[in-house]
Design an enzyme around this catalytic site. Structure first.
Site, PDB file in Angstrom:
ATOM      1  N   GLY A 171      -6.896  23.023 -12.209  1.00 40.57           N
ATOM      2  CA  GLY A 171      -8.162  22.679 -11.543  1.00 40.57           C
ATOM      3  C   GLY A 171      -8.574  21.241 -11.784  1.00 40.57           C
ATOM      4  O   GLY A 171      -9.124  20.572 -10.897  1.00 40.57           O
ATOM      5  N   PHE A 202      -4.580  -7.732  11.239  1.00 41.06           N
ATOM      6  CA  PHE A 202      -3.307  -7.648  11.970  1.00 41.06           C
ATOM      7  C   PHE A 202      -3.421  -6.495  12.955  1.00 41.06           C
ATOM      8  O   PHE A 202      -3.618  -5.342  12.550  1.00 41.06           O
ATOM      9  CB  PHE A 202      -2.230  -7.386  10.913  1.00 41.06           C
ATOM     10  CG  PHE A 202      -0.839  -7.148  11.428  1.00 41.06           C
ATOM     11  CD1 PHE A 202       0.086  -8.180  11.473  1.00 41.06           C
ATOM     12  CD2 PHE A 202      -0.437  -5.878  11.821  1.00 41.06           C
ATOM     13  CE1 PHE A 202       1.376  -7.948  11.918  1.00 41.06           C
ATOM     14  CE2 PHE A 202       0.859  -5.640  12.264  1.00 41.06           C
ATOM     15  CZ  PHE A 202       1.765  -6.684  12.307  1.00 41.06           C
ATOM     16  N   GLU A 232       2.215   1.831   8.816  1.00 43.35           N
ATOM     17  CA  GLU A 232       3.262   0.791   8.797  1.00 43.35           C
ATOM     18  C   GLU A 232       4.642   1.381   9.046  1.00 43.35           C
ATOM     19  O   GLU A 232       5.620   0.961   8.450  1.00 43.35           O
ATOM     20  CB  GLU A 232       3.232   0.009   7.477  1.00 43.35           C
ATOM     21  CG  GLU A 232       1.988  -0.843   7.333  1.00 43.35           C
ATOM     22  CD  GLU A 232       1.800  -1.367   5.937  1.00 43.35           C
ATOM     23  OE1 GLU A 232       2.713  -2.026   5.430  1.00 43.35           O
ATOM     24  OE2 GLU A 232       0.734  -1.096   5.354  1.00 43.35           O
TER      25      GLU A 232
END
Ligand code: FAD
Length: 383
Positions: free
Chosen positions: A341, A125, A364
């Site tokens: 961590g 797209f 989007e």
């Protein structure tokens, strides 16, 4: 008002959750890529088939199962609890069929829609350009009519899946005098058409690799235009609205997993002689994520319910996307902080959720742009 999921959807949710726990979560350390290894993809698709969910989101008239939006939401939500599938390609129960392709008719349907549904062809797209992202009205790609063909010129950027697509759904200006509404049309162009060239992939902080596509006097027949001339903006918005609800569903899955990880770590990790879970600051982080998860779930299920009734869900879709993407990013951040961590370690999925959800706030439709679109509705509603 009934807040309970219909029995069959609750069962579906349970089954997909089991699939995710058994098939996806154990593999997530080895799938840090924008694409699954072909062998693993086949294995997972086979396991998915056993669940009976093939083509669950494809309408029945095209051989799919035609699940409504609420059912799709629970499937997307559960799949998103794991980072095993690429964040923008979670199509384990069938191909990704863009809603726009369902508008094709006759031979175009035979040549493009049906092969996509059968898994024989892939599509991408292409709307974004180097100078036009949030504001498609300013796109420079043009499609100029020349007898019985359109001639397309321009550059598209950040196009997901362009490297493996057989054809692209591309948006181009057909009327320079008009803005987004009325000035843009959508076309199907085979990737091997003369004049179309694939550029380089973007090198991003996430695993995705969207590509550039160049159009240099690319000639396509009139029948390759999707729908009416000038209807492109509306078509893209239809596609994006479904995608925005999907973003909300995805965020539910991410937030839920982050809560699972954060609570179990907080219970077992001791500092200064006490489990982290006993500290009020830590509890407060967990409670905030829980609260926001609850808000999001109500929002997304409500949007899906409205969608399934055929109602206008533009406002709900905007909210699902920007609220979901924002709060899931914060939930991943809190989860990371609670893990210290270890939260940064690639052994755990947290850093991947953190990176992916950060990117979702841009793609989007960036959050600011969706807020702007929602503001138009708010101003019109309460004027
Ligand atoms: C991984 C990835 C995959 C993608 N896949 C595709 C794809 O398959 N197909 C496709 O067409 N596109 C795709 N995109 C493009 C994506 O949709 C765009 O990046 C997005 O729409 C934003 O456009 P832009 O990057 O040009 O930002 P711009 O439009 O330049 O905006 C930059 C920033 O300005 C702010 N902003 C913009 N407008 C306003 C406003 N009105 N008010 C206040 N603030 C504003 C926002 O914070 C925004 O983040 C992809 C991008 C990425 C990163």
């Amino acid at each position: 008002m009934d807040f309970q999921l219909p029995e069959e959807i609750a069962l579906l949710k349970q089954n997909v959750r089991r699939f995710v726990d058994k098939e996806l979560i154990p593999r997530e350390r080895h799938t840090n890529s924008h694409r699954l290894e072909p062998e693993l993809e086949t294995t997972l698709k086979e396991a998915g088939k056993q669940l009976g969910l093939s083509l669950f989101d494809v309408p029945e008239e095209f051989g799919g199962q035609g699940f409504g939006m609420l059912a799709r939401v629970v499937v997307w939500e559960e799949l998103s609890r794991s980072t095993a599938l690429p964040s923008r390609a979670q199509h384990i129960f069938g191909p990704d069929v863009s809603p726009i392709l369902y508008q094709l008719e006759g031979t175009m349907r035979e040549r493009y829609l049906l092969p996509v549904i059968r898994g024989e062809k892939r599509s991408c797209f292409a709307q974004t350009e180097p100078d036009a992202g949030s504001d498609p009205g300013s796109m420079r790609t043009t499609a100029v009519r020349d007898g019985d063909v359109y001639v397309i010129n321009g550059t598209k950027r950040f196009i997901t899946g362009a490297d493996i697509a057989d054809f692209v759904q591309v948006f181009a200006k057909t009327d320079a005098a008009k803005g987004a509404r009325g000035g843009i049309s959508a076309f199907i162009v085979d990737m091997n058409t003369p004049g179309l060239k694939l550029g380089a992939p973007a090198d991003l902080m996430i695993d995705d690799k969207p590509y550039e596509i160049f159009f240099d006097n690319v000639r396509v027949p009139l029948e390759n235009r999707i729908g009416q001339e000038g209807a492109g903006f509306g078509q893209a918005q239809t596609w994006l609205n479904t995608g925005r609800i999907r973003h909300g569903a995805r965020s539910i899955g991410v937030m839920e997993r982050c809560l699972e990880l954060a609570t179990s770590y907080a219970k077992q990790r001791k500092t200064f002689g006490e489990p982290l879970a006993q500290r009020q600051t830590i509890q407060s982080m967990l409670v905030d994520s829980y609260l926001e998860l609850h808000q999001l779930r109500l929002m997304v299920y409500h949007a899906a319910w409205k969608f399934d009734r055929g109602e206008d869900v533009r406002a709900e879709a905007y909210m699902c996307k920007f609220f979901g993407d924002e709060r899931s990013f914060v939930a991943a951040d809190r989860c990371m902080q609670i893990h210290g961590g270890m939260g940064l370690s690639k052994e755990l999925p947290i850093e991947r959720f953190f990176r992916d959800q950060r990117s979702m706030m841009i793609t989007e439709g960036p959050n600011e742009v969706l807020r702007m679109a929602l503001a138009r509705i708010v101003l019109a509603t309460y004027a």
